[in-house]
Design an enzyme around this catalytic site. Structure first.
Site, PDB file in Angstrom:
ATOM      1  N   HIS A 100     -12.564  33.375   5.581  1.00  0.00           N
ATOM      2  CA  HIS A 100     -11.224  33.603   5.028  1.00  0.00           C
ATOM      3  C   HIS A 100     -11.445  34.387   3.737  1.00  0.00           C
ATOM      4  O   HIS A 100     -12.466  34.213   3.071  1.00  0.00           O
ATOM      5  CB  HIS A 100     -10.531  32.307   4.625  1.00  0.00           C
ATOM      6  CG  HIS A 100     -10.347  31.296   5.712  1.00  0.00           C
ATOM      7  ND1 HIS A 100     -11.336  30.422   6.097  1.00  0.00           N
ATOM      8  CD2 HIS A 100      -9.262  30.987   6.470  1.00  0.00           C
ATOM      9  CE1 HIS A 100     -10.880  29.634   7.049  1.00  0.00           C
ATOM     10  NE2 HIS A 100      -9.631  29.956   7.300  1.00  0.00           N
ATOM     11  N   ASP A 103     -12.667  32.319   0.946  1.00  0.00           N
ATOM     12  CA  ASP A 103     -14.030  31.754   1.055  1.00  0.00           C
ATOM     13  C   ASP A 103     -15.022  32.700   0.395  1.00  0.00           C
ATOM     14  O   ASP A 103     -16.081  32.282  -0.064  1.00  0.00           O
ATOM     15  CB  ASP A 103     -14.503  31.617   2.510  1.00  0.00           C
ATOM     16  CG  ASP A 103     -13.533  30.862   3.371  1.00  0.00           C
ATOM     17  OD1 ASP A 103     -12.884  29.946   2.860  1.00  0.00           O
ATOM     18  OD2 ASP A 103     -13.441  31.200   4.575  1.00  0.00           O
ATOM     19  N   HIS A 270      -9.168  21.264  18.166  1.00  0.00           N
ATOM     20  CA  HIS A 270      -7.730  21.514  18.268  1.00  0.00           C
ATOM     21  C   HIS A 270      -7.248  21.184  19.682  1.00  0.00           C
ATOM     22  O   HIS A 270      -6.141  20.684  19.864  1.00  0.00           O
ATOM     23  CB  HIS A 270      -7.407  22.970  17.944  1.00  0.00           C
ATOM     24  CG  HIS A 270      -7.736  23.366  16.527  1.00  0.00           C
ATOM     25  ND1 HIS A 270      -7.516  24.639  16.047  1.00  0.00           N
ATOM     26  CD2 HIS A 270      -8.253  22.660  15.491  1.00  0.00           C
ATOM     27  CE1 HIS A 270      -7.886  24.699  14.772  1.00  0.00           C
ATOM     28  NE2 HIS A 270      -8.352  23.509  14.415  1.00  0.00           N
ATOM     29  N   ASP A 308     -13.820  18.218  12.730  1.00  0.00           N
ATOM     30  CA  ASP A 308     -14.706  19.403  12.663  1.00  0.00           C
ATOM     31  C   ASP A 308     -16.190  19.035  12.677  1.00  0.00           C
ATOM     32  O   ASP A 308     -16.961  19.430  11.791  1.00  0.00           O
ATOM     33  CB  ASP A 308     -14.399  20.223  11.393  1.00  0.00           C
ATOM     34  CG  ASP A 308     -13.139  21.067  11.540  1.00  0.00           C
ATOM     35  OD1 ASP A 308     -12.632  21.204  12.672  1.00  0.00           O
ATOM     36  OD2 ASP A 308     -12.665  21.589  10.512  1.00  0.00           O
TER      37      ASP A 308
END
Ligand code: XUL
Ligand code: CO
Length: 439
Positions: A100, A103, A270, A308
């Protein structure tokens, strides 16, 4: 400075090895079904988890030192993360990374300052990429952390916030193209809602599509040839996320004419949050020609949130790889959107986590290939649906019947026998035989 000085390079030593810093199943150059394992499995490092996540949770401070010898949130720190990341990827044999915008650099109060830092750090990354075969898999804009996005980014009620989202997407696309990225991701972090009575769902969804259309038009105008991805997720942070699952996201893309430019980036955790299996989501994407990339992780079946974790479940990896092989591979890759557990707080743990993830997918690939080569599962499925290849089934598919003539056909038969057994237990036994029978 060497950040992972306890290991030179993680190499394949085979299943008999007891070396914690060796692969037991991932052998990059070994050919499986006509392709090298490294080509089947373009692994990627997630900048945010591996170089950023420090173990902070709702109940406590960080436990993992990700300063890499620099003062956090400085340009020096951003560059130290690049150094550590490239050393890590080289030692692991990882060829791709995902990020991102925030990040890569610490976000500043003025977006122009953030953009300047992004230019400088992406120059530094480009420099590091030279002489290596490490590339960018995909980039994205973080449009969920800054408080301005509390009501959404594309779906916000504020046109000004929408403009800031557009500015972030533009810059993230510029950097993705600069780094030669294969893809660009939209994960709808706050694109959803909590309470319907204060929400204009139609406008919010149209505006998300509007932002995506702008991204496609701009991306193509600056030479971005890769795929855009939606990464579906059903909830968290919002109670209702608009990109609930692959089927919902594909329907959304088709409704807004975005399906030629977008594919799915399917994340295992997800999928399970949406009450689907990982391979279900991969299959839905595959049969719609929209399987693009994978966020390789796993959730905890006893917890209802996005934990995660690094992939460890070989059944899931095998079923996932069956879908990937049937799709003819990914145009994207396998991004470890996964973080060490909070008490796994050493540099050694970072390396071990990637070995686990890479070996799990290597096993998945080996076992999925063995299931295909064995042939019994495919043979059963062919046989199960054989009725559609000849006689009545073929005639129905060829459009030779309408409802009335089919009804007449059935009435002439008077009754029909039951279709064949589904044979689930038989197939499960074949799978176990292949997984554990020493093949
Ligand atoms: C959040 C998530 C993100 C996306 C990129 O659940 O998976 O990290 O992968 O924004
Ligand atoms: Co993800």
């Amino acid at each position: 400075m060497e950040y992972f000085d306890f290991v030179k390079a993680v190499k394949y030593e085979g299943p008999a090895s007891k070396n914690p810093y060796a692969f037991k199943f991932y052998n990059a150059d070994e050919v499986i079904l006509g392709k090298k394992m490294s080509e089947h499995l373009p692994f990627a490092m997630a900048w945010w988890h591996n170089l950023g996540a420090n173990g902070v949770d709702m109940f406590g401070r960080g436990t993992i030192d990700k300063s890499f010898g620099a003062t956090p949130n400085t340009l020096e720190h951003a560059k130290a993360k690049v150094d550590a990341g490239f050393e890590f990827m080289k030692k692991m044999g990882i060829k791709y990374f995902c990020w991102h915008d925030v990040d890569l650099v610490p976000e500043q109060d003025d977006i122009n300052e953030t953009n300047k830092l992004l230019d400088e750090v992406s120059d530094y990354i480009l420099e590091k990429m030279k002489g290596t075969d490490i590339k960018c898999l995909w980039g994205t804009a973080n449009m969920f952390s800054n408080p301005r996005f509390m009501n959404g980014a594309g779906s916000t009620n504020s046109p000004e916030v929408f403009a800031f989202a557009a500015a972030q997407v533009k810059k993230a696309l510029d950097i993705t193209v600069k780094l030669g990225g294969r893809g660009y991701v939209f994960w709808g972090g706050r694109e959803g809602y909590e309470y319907l009575l204060n929400t204009d769902m139609a406008l919010e969804q149209e505006n998300i599509a509007r932002l995506m259309r702008m991204a496609v038009d701009y991306g193509r105008s600056i030479g971005f040839k890769g795929d855009f991805y939606i990464e579906p997720k059903p909830k968290e942070p919002m109670k209702h996320q608009y990109d609930f699952d692959a089927a919902t996201a594909i329907g959304f893309l088709r409704a807004h004419g975005l399906d030629k430019d977008f594919k799915m980036n399917i994340e295992a955790n997800h999928a399970t949050l949406a009450q689907h299996t990982f391979d279900h989501e991969l299959c839905v994407s595959r049969i719609n020609g929209m399987l693009g990339s994978i966020d390789a992780n796993e959730g905890d079946p006893l917890l209802g949130w996005d934990t995660d974790q690094f992939p460890a479940n070989v059944y899931d990896a095998t079923f996932a790889m069956l879908q990937v092989l049937k799709a003819g591979g990914l145009t994207g890759g396998f991004n470890f959107d996964a973080k060490n557990r909070r008490p796994s707080n050493t540099r050694e743990d970072m390396v071990k986590a990637f070995i686990l993830g890479m070996d799990t997918f290597a096993l998945g690939l080996r076992k999925a290939a063995a299931i295909i080569e064995d042939g019994r599962v495919d043979e059963f499925v062919n046989e199960k649906y054989a009725g559609w290849k000849k006689g009545l089934g073929k005639d129905i598919i060829d459009g030779k019947y309408d409802l009335k003539s089919l009804s007449e056909y059935a009435c002439k038969l008077k009754n029909t026998k039951e279709p064949c057994s589904g044979n689930q237990e038989g197939i499960q036994e074949v799978v176990n035989e292949i997984l554990f029978g020493g093949k």
